[in-house]
Design an enzyme around this catalytic site. Structure first.
Site, PDB file in Angstrom:
ATOM      1  N   GLU A  93       0.806  -1.228   0.000  1.00 52.34           N
ATOM      2  CA  GLU A  93       0.000   0.000   0.000  1.00 52.34           C
ATOM      3  C   GLU A  93       0.834   1.271   0.000  1.00 52.34           C
ATOM      4  O   GLU A  93       1.759   1.421   0.797  1.00 52.34           O
ATOM      5  CB  GLU A  93      -0.925   0.012   1.219  1.00 52.34           C
ATOM      6  N   LYS A  96      -8.578  -1.105   1.108  1.00 56.19           N
ATOM      7  CA  LYS A  96      -9.610  -1.631   2.006  1.00 56.19           C
ATOM      8  C   LYS A  96     -10.351  -2.705   1.230  1.00 56.19           C
ATOM      9  O   LYS A  96     -10.974  -2.434   0.212  1.00 56.19           O
ATOM     10  CB  LYS A  96     -10.592  -0.525   2.440  1.00 56.19           C
TER      11      LYS A  96
END
Length: 434
Positions: free
Chosen positions: A237, A253
């Protein structure tokens, strides 16, 4: 200030290994690797394929008290490349918050250094930048690197016993407490994390990093050595990047496991893309990031480039969104980070309420976990990852730690959340126990 030389290598992957092996002689090491050649479909907005910074000339290390202001002064004074990390607990500098949970790792809240020696890798080219007073060492260093450096394996235990800081029943209780907060309207979402650890245990940090990176091949891998403290990260990420007047955030997410069966794997990927709970998690964080970026953005410039796009990694499928904004070039780069820190994907929404709740329920101080690792360039550009899927190691204390978390929303099932945590922890556990 720096002497620059560019070299081309036919076997750049082998050179990268030789380079990182050579770097182990230094007390200050930051290695960032996008695993470009093995994971091209996940690459976006990359300046370099890999970067190595070693041997501190100047540095800053501090706790959270006025941490961002101290970093701002240091970055402005250095006007050079600086590399390091921002611990999650810098939240206490941004808001009236506290960090009082157990901590056996002992990382400072903020640490950056100005490297004497810097290697920037793109495709098959390596740009070497040495501070002028050590530029006479370039040829000798290259000779040693290309010859290959034998790295001592050190003590590696095969019987590492991983312990859980929060056991299953306690995890369910804590998730149910978060759900009560959600149902009362205190928050919409909270990222709740738990620690796995091993005591009185030694590892070879570099060998462990290589194993973790081979399993995951993530786009934001990093190896950090700061004296006796190590971060071995397989992060997928990006937190935040500044390139000129453009700011880029790519929160994750939504997670699904992979399958060896091609058809089953496609089904898992499709199910993730259509999962209402996962999409709602992602969209809530996108809204939070849009709000954070708007604090420094030019009016009307915040845009969602990708919403809930599925990216495939070696271990998992992830749902990732990309949000961008434009800034006035007079805005200080550290102020941009401070206005968005910590990243919404690791806190929840609303951010401050979520951080208070998870501080009360988590058992361990997060420290560098769910913080950020990266760099500032001389012109004020920067790029930082989110410190997840990472093994943290204090060699002096012989303490190993890795943490995982998940977003709790109104639709969360405690058992499914627990299982998702185990999926995320799988690579770290395999590396340490096998």
């Amino acid at each position: 200030m720096r002497t620059k030389q560019i070299y081309t290598f036919e076997d750049i992957e082998n050179f990268k290994i030789q380079l990182l092996n050579w770097a182990q002689q230094f007390d200050d090491v930051v290695w960032l690797d996008s695993n470009q050649n093995s994971n091209k479909d996940t690459q976006k907005h990359y300046s370099y394929d890999a970067v190595l910074a070693v041997d501190a000339f100047t540095s800053i290390k501090t706790d959270f008290h006025q941490g961002f202001e101290k970093l701002k002064e240091y970055q402005s004074y250095a006007k050079d490349w600086i590399f390091g990390y921002l611990a999650y607990d810098l939240k206490n500098d941004v808001e009236v918050l506290k960090s009082q949970n157990f901590d056996d790792l002992g990382f400072s809240d903020l640490c950056f250094f100005q490297p004497k020696k810097l290697f920037l890798i793109k495709d098959n080219q390596v740009e070497i930048q040495y501070l002028n007073f050590v530029d006479d060492e370039i040829d000798d260093d290259l000779f040693i690197i290309k010859r290959g450096v034998e790295v001592a394996r050190g003590t590696v235990f095969s019987d590492i016993k991983i312990k859980l800081r929060i056991h299953k029943d306690a995890y369910f209780d804590k998730v149910n407490m978060i759900l009560e907060h959600i149902h009362r309207g205190d928050i919409y979402e909270a990222n709740f994390c738990q620690e796995f650890y091993a005591e009185n245990t030694q590892i070879n940090p570099l060998e462990t990093y290589y194993k973790l990176n081979r399993i995951s091949k993530p786009p934001f891998a990093s190896f950090i050595k700061l004296e006796d403290k190590y971060v071995l990260s397989a992060s997928p990420e990006r937190y935040l990047k500044k390139q000129g007047d453009t700011i880029i955030s790519q929160p994750i997410k939504g997670t699904a496991k992979r399958s060896m069966n091609v058809d089953d794997d496609k089904t898992l990927k499709l199910n993730l893309s259509e999962d209402k709970k996962e999409r709602s998690e992602n969209i809530m964080i996108v809204d939070l990031v849009r709000n954070d970026l708007s604090k420094t953005a030019l009016q009307g410039s915040v845009k969602v480039e990708e919403l809930c796009k599925i990216y495939t990694f070696d271990q998992v499928h992830h749902m990732i969104s990309t949000i961008t904004s434009k800034i006035d070039l007079s805005t200080h780069p550290v102020d941009i980070i401070k206005s968005t820190f910590p990243m919404g994907s690791m806190t929840g929404a609303p951010k401050i309420s979520a951080m208070k709740i998870i501080e009360d329920l988590e058992e361990t101080k997060r420290g560098i976990y769910s913080g950020a690792i990266g760099y500032f360039s001389p012109n004020g550009d920067f790029d930082f990852n989110v410190v997840i899927r990472s093994i943290l190691y204090n060699a002096s204390k012989k303490y190993i730690s890795y943490s995982v978390g998940g977003a709790i929303t109104a639709k969360s099932d405690p058992l499914k959340e627990y299982e998702e945590c185990l999926i995320k922890a799988k690579a770290m556990r395999e590396v340490l126990e096998n």
